[in-house]
Enzyme design. Structure first.
Site, PDB file in Angstrom:
ATOM      1  CD  GLU A  90       1.702   4.714 -17.064  1.00 51.85           C
ATOM      2  OE1 GLU A  90       0.734   4.476 -17.507  1.00 51.85           O
ATOM      3  OE2 GLU A  90       1.924   5.051 -15.837  1.00 51.85           O
ATOM      4  CE  LYS A 106      -8.704   5.833 -17.220  1.00 53.28           C
ATOM      5  NZ  LYS A 106      -8.151   4.824 -18.186  1.00 53.28           N
ATOM      6  CB  THR A 154      -0.166   9.111 -17.062  1.00 53.18           C
ATOM      7  OG1 THR A 154      -1.138   8.233 -16.321  1.00 53.18           O
ATOM      8  CG2 THR A 154       0.991   8.347 -16.353  1.00 53.18           C
TER       9      THR A 154
HETATM   10  P1  AMP Z   1      -4.668   5.598 -18.700  1.00 51.41           P
HETATM   11  O1  AMP Z   1      -3.129   5.523 -18.409  1.00 51.41           O
HETATM   12  O2  AMP Z   1      -5.426   6.834 -18.284  1.00 51.41           O
HETATM   13  O3  AMP Z   1      -4.956   5.125 -19.985  1.00 51.41           O
HETATM   14  O4  AMP Z   1      -5.193   4.485 -17.718  1.00 51.41           O
HETATM   15  C1  AMP Z   1      -5.028   3.119 -17.635  1.00 51.41           C
HETATM   16  C2  AMP Z   1      -5.820   2.318 -16.584  1.00 51.41           C
HETATM   17  O5  AMP Z   1      -7.121   2.358 -17.106  1.00 51.41           O
HETATM   18  C3  AMP Z   1      -5.468   0.949 -16.480  1.00 51.41           C
HETATM   19  O6  AMP Z   1      -4.379   0.701 -15.762  1.00 51.41           O
HETATM   20  C4  AMP Z   1      -6.833   0.453 -15.870  1.00 51.41           C
HETATM   21  O7  AMP Z   1      -6.797   0.737 -14.505  1.00 51.41           O
HETATM   22  C5  AMP Z   1      -7.728   1.172 -16.627  1.00 51.41           C
HETATM   23  N1  AMP Z   1      -8.402   0.458 -17.563  1.00 51.41           N
HETATM   24  C6  AMP Z   1      -8.107   0.448 -19.082  1.00 51.41           C
HETATM   25  N2  AMP Z   1      -8.740  -0.040 -20.017  1.00 51.41           N
HETATM   26  C7  AMP Z   1      -9.805  -0.850 -19.095  1.00 51.41           C
HETATM   27  C8  AMP Z   1     -10.541  -1.876 -19.217  1.00 51.41           C
HETATM   28  N3  AMP Z   1     -10.926  -2.382 -20.572  1.00 51.41           N
HETATM   29  N4  AMP Z   1     -11.210  -2.374 -18.119  1.00 51.41           N
HETATM   30  C9  AMP Z   1     -10.895  -1.929 -16.881  1.00 51.41           C
HETATM   31  N5  AMP Z   1      -9.991  -0.971 -16.567  1.00 51.41           N
HETATM   32  C10 AMP Z   1      -9.308  -0.462 -17.797  1.00 51.41           C
END
Ligand code: AMP
Length: 550
Positions: A330, A439, A185
């Site tokens: 994570e 993101k 990640t």
């Molecule tokens: P990843 O490790 O790439 O799956 O990213 C995780 C991060 O994506 C989280 O810590 C959030 O910052 C963002 N994220 C995931 N799901 C959501 C959601 N439903 N709404 C807002 N942010 C999200």
């Protein structure tokens, strides 16, 4: 006194063995990279996973060795999930959207012995292979007829490897805490970090995500994971579907609206999962062509906040129930999923809609609290916003090779880098992000790296980058620049400065020139102030050339 029940370790191989034995004729359908639709059953997948395990042994793979994959969602990738982890090695799903240098870094850091790749990635593998001297063989996920003609050192053919084996293989049984999967990640700065899932964490996560208030899978479900298998194991679907005997439909590289719609309809898909960006493409295609879903009932959307308009369109125009989920690599990744409680039966449609827009409530297995900057727990009142901390048996304790040191608070919680509120019923609402990342379409962009490039320009005194809402990509970077006195740096010149210094899809969408940037009392750049003021900043409307595959 110990309980007197059998002590059987939770093994990933037990999922595919169960699916073979009790759902042996249930189908797995894949859009292949070669073109045709491939279909077989759990029984076939189990047999081929065992052949693969034998082939891996023959190739010298040993317990705990890392085996990389560069592949879309498809049956061969599914076999790798089981063949590799089942024999005691570790499947390392590599995100092909990372930059070449990042890919070379993680392959080296993981010490991948073998890498299995889809034909789409031949050009990438050609560039990557010379940078990855530790990789003993590159295995093309195809048959002899389609084997790439381009030169790749030590290239092998997947179907030939399987054809040379029988399926006479007994899955070994070992400690359930053994590592099974590895996924990197992106961090705020520096190199990506590895999250190492165990057999136990994977199975517990699969159990919990199947429950009715989570993804609600059953042997009657037909599940199409749009979320890639290189994004945190497609949110665990390749494990949870066999657990209940759901039919799986793998979309391959066909993530555009037309290809997805065809698969949904042809295979009678009932349930899906993906980030908002892919849903946007699908909705646009269906609207343009006046199409409806005939079987799809529900989808999980997560990875980024579901925009209210998307929730409304899916519900009102297509009759789809959206389960909003939140999590992170994570956390394997699922932490919360949104579904109402009995007490919400009589709330108004408006209240129900507002509830559905929240990020959901914790699954059993995940504990969660919100804290202020000093670490004091804040009330669960749906109003107080604080840093979101999590705990649980499928939550990371430490990154691979202890990169970054101990990530936990002294009392053993993992800070998520997200800011939000929790209400009395446990519904989480993400309101901000404390980690300095953007993101975009499900992939991370480091704002700090973009700022470092900007301040490298001789006419720039200070720079800040924040993520602002974008109709297609959820978020895109917006650059703020304080120019040196007397310099007439233009937007175009500033953006041109990024060319060649970062990937094209990282380049900010726009530049705002300001006289000064907001700072906190301690002199730190206050991104929060910028985010609050510019969250809905109107970016130039032309969609950026972000990623070829979207
Ligand atoms: P990843 O490790 O790439 O799956 O990213 C995780 C991060 O994506 C989280 O810590 C959030 O910052 C963002 N994220 C995931 N799901 C959501 C959601 N439903 N709404 C807002 N942010 C999200």
């Amino acid at each position: 006194m110990q309980g007197l029940m059998m002590n059987m370790p939770l093994m990933i191989s037990s999922l595919i063995r169960h699916a073979d034995r009790y759902h042996g004729d249930t189908e797995i359908v894949s859009r292949t990279i070669e073109g045709p639709i491939h279909r077989y059953t759990y029984a076939d997948a189990h047999a081929r996973s065992r052949r693969l395990a034998r082939a891996l042994v023959r190739l010298g793979v040993q317990a705990s060795d890392r085996v990389g994959t560069l592949a879309w969602n498809g049956h061969r990738h599914f076999e790798l999930y089981y063949g590799v982890s089942g024999m005691g090695a570790i499947v390392h799903t590599i995100n092909p959207r990372l930059f070449l240098e990042q890919l070379a870094y993680i392959v080296g850091h993981a010490e991948d012995r073998l890498i299995f790749f889809d034909l789409t990635f031949v050009p990438l593998v050609q560039k990557l292979a010379p940078l990855c001297k530790g990789v003993k063989a590159w295995i093309a996920l195809t048959d002899r007829t389609h084997l790439p003609t381009e030169s790749i050192p030590g290239v092998l053919c997947y179907e030939d490897l399987l054809a040379a084996e029988t399926d006479a293989y007994e899955w070994p049984e070992f400690d359930e805490n053994t590592a099974a999967g590895l996924c990197y990640t992106s961090g705020t700065t520096g190199n990506p970090k590895g999250v190492l899932f165990s057999h136990r964490s994977t199975i517990l996560h699969a159990f919990a995500t199947c429950l009715p208030d989570a993804k609600g899978y059953s042997a009657q479900s037909v599940v199409l994971p749009i979320v890639p298998m290189f994004h945190v194991n497609a949110w665990g679907i390749p494990y949870s579907a066999p657990l209940v005997g759901a039919k799986i439909v793998f979309p391959g590289a066909g993530l555009d609206g037309k290809s997805l719609y065809e698969m949904f309809e042809r295979e009678h898909v009932t349930s899906s999962a993906g980030v908002p960006t892919v849903w946007l493409g699908l909705i646009a295609y269906m609207k343009q062509n006046n199409l409806k879903f005939s079987t799809l009932e529900v989808t999980t959307i997560g990875g980024a906040a579901v925009p209210p308009a998307m929730m409304q369109t899916l519900r009102d125009d297509f009759g789809i129930r959206v389960m909003h989920g939140w999590g992170m690599t994570e956390m394997s990744p699922v932490g919360t999923i949104g579904s109402p409680k009995a007490k919400h039966r009589d709330i108004s449609a408006d209240e129900r809609f507002r509830l559905a827009l929240k990020q959901g409530r914790p699954l059993y297995g995940v504990d969660m609290k919100i804290v202020d900057p000093e670490g004091n727990e804040l009330p669960r009142d749906g109003k107080s916003a604080g840093n979101v901390l999590v705990k649980g048996p499928w939550v990371l304790r430490e990154y691979f090779r202890n990169e970054g040191g101990n990530p936990l608070t002294p009392d053993g919680w993992l800070p998520t880098g997200d800011v939000g509120t929790l209400d009395i019923d446990g519904y989480l609402q993400i309101t901000d992000r404390s980690k300095d990342m953007i993101k975009s379409g499900g992939e991370w962009i480091s704002s700090i790296e973009l700022e470092n490039i900007a301040v490298g320009h001789p006419a720039v005194v200070e720079a800040a980058v924040i993520g602002v809402r974008h109709p297609k990509w959820d978020e895109r970077p917006l650059l703020f620049v304080v120019r040196k006195q007397g310099c007439d740096l233009t937007r175009e010149a500033m953006l041109d400065f990024y060319c060649g210094k970062t990937a094209k899809w990282w380049i900010p969408d726009d530049v705002v020139f300001v006289d000064e940037l907001p700072h906190t009392a301690t002199g730190k750049l206050s991104k929060r102030t910028l985010r609050e003021k510019y969250r809905d900043y109107a970016l130039p409307t032309a969609p950026v050339a972000v990623r070829a595959d979207d």
